[in-house]
Design a protein around this motif. Sequence first.
Motif, short mmCIF file in Angstrom:
data_model
loop_
_atom_site.label_atom_id
_atom_site.label_comp_id
_atom_site.label_asym_id
_atom_site.label_seq_id
_atom_site.Cartn_x
_atom_site.Cartn_y
_atom_site.Cartn_z
N THR A 1 0.84 -1.19 0.00
CA THR A 1 0.00 0.00 0.00
C THR A 1 0.88 1.25 0.00
OG1 THR A 1 -1.79 -1.12 1.17
CG2 THR A 1 -1.77 1.27 1.28
N LYS B 199 -2.98 5.50 1.64
CA LYS B 199 -4.14 4.97 2.38
C LYS B 199 -4.92 6.16 2.93
CE LYS B 199 -5.27 1.51 5.92
NZ LYS B 199 -5.71 2.13 7.17
N VAL C 124 -14.69 9.21 3.19
CA VAL C 124 -14.09 8.39 2.13
C VAL C 124 -12.89 7.62 2.67
CG1 VAL C 124 -12.81 8.50 -0.06
CG2 VAL C 124 -14.87 9.89 0.26
N SER C 125 -12.87 6.32 2.44
CA SER C 125 -11.71 5.49 2.79
C SER C 125 -11.30 4.69 1.56
CB SER C 125 -12.05 4.53 3.94
OG SER C 125 -12.32 5.26 5.12
N SER C 126 -9.99 4.59 1.33
CA SER C 126 -9.51 3.85 0.16
C SER C 126 -8.03 3.53 0.33
CB SER C 126 -9.73 4.68 -1.11
OG SER C 126 -9.43 3.91 -2.26
N GLU C 127 -7.56 2.55 -0.41
CA GLU C 127 -6.13 2.22 -0.44
C GLU C 127 -5.67 2.16 -1.89
OE1 GLU C 127 -4.69 -1.14 1.72
OE2 GLU C 127 -5.80 -0.63 3.54
N VAL D 50 -5.46 3.64 -10.76
CA VAL D 50 -6.81 3.82 -10.24
C VAL D 50 -7.45 4.98 -11.00
CG1 VAL D 50 -8.20 4.38 -8.20
CG2 VAL D 50 -6.16 2.95 -7.96
N ARG E 152 -8.21 -0.54 -11.44
CA ARG E 152 -9.42 -0.42 -10.62
C ARG E 152 -10.13 0.88 -10.99
NH1 ARG E 152 -9.52 1.24 -4.87
NH2 ARG E 152 -7.26 1.10 -4.99
N VAL F 262 -13.01 3.57 -9.67
CA VAL F 262 -13.73 4.04 -8.48
C VAL F 262 -14.82 4.99 -8.95
CG1 VAL F 262 -13.54 5.39 -6.35
CG2 VAL F 262 -11.71 3.79 -6.97
N ILE G 270 -17.54 7.20 -2.13
CA ILE G 270 -17.23 6.13 -3.08
C ILE G 270 -18.43 5.20 -3.07
CG2 ILE G 270 -15.78 4.12 -3.54
CD1 ILE G 270 -13.41 5.69 -2.42
N GLN H 282 -16.77 0.31 -6.59
CA GLN H 282 -15.44 0.21 -7.21
C GLN H 282 -15.16 -1.23 -7.56
OE1 GLN H 282 -12.09 1.03 -4.51
NE2 GLN H 282 -13.53 1.11 -2.82
#
Length: 247
Positions: A5, A8, A27-30, A37, A212, A214, A221, A224
């Motif tokens: 990662t 993050k 919003v949370s994402s890695e 992305v 990916r 999103v 989000i 995704q």
Amino acid sequence: MNGETLLKVDNLKKYYADGAVKALDDVSSEIKRGEAVVVVGPSGSGKSTFLRCLNLLEMPTEGHIYFNGVDIMDKEADINIHRQKMGMVFQHFNLFPHMTVLNNMTLGPIKLLKMSKEEAEANAMKLLARVGLEDRANEYPSKLSGGQKQRVAIVRALCMNPEVMLFDEPTSALDPEMVGEVLDVMKELAREGMTMVVVTHEMGFAKEVASRVVFMDRGKIMEQGSPAEVFGNPRSERLKSFLAKVL
């Protein structure tokens, strides 16, 4: 892609007007090293705000952003050190009009990376050759087409040896016939394994290049997955309705 990662984001919020406008709403994402992305969604969905928060061009209201394991929102973190590792390409090129293409490209490496002028220029010329613009090194930006300016903006960011490239609608200000030449450079970067986060309306690019996709709407989000999942098998009515308009 090695699964490590690189970026993050935890519970990121960006509110305006005392919370009345929620540009980013939890919003949370890695983003893993080597991922491409692509962030899509309607205008006003929070895509560009999300991207600009990643290098703190926009300061989030709440949440955490970890880059290489360091919380860059921590007051102790030196954001300028981290920004050097995040290349950013904007809609409107942001080249210095009073400098030649070569000077635009070597300014950062000489000042910030303490490279010698000779090394910075050699590296810049190599990158210009890669995008077919080595013959424009001594031109001023006003002499370039929009597509050429954007290719210079991309390789200028690459001169800093970034670990991730952030693209904020890089083709939306271009005439249609110039879009392809910029997307070709971005496709090449993705093929070489550059970590990329791209906000774009170019769905063909997203289908072809993204590891990916999103989909954002109303600061969240919503969905995704791989291009095949997002474009071929959308789950939510909101995504189905968005794709019906853009595909």
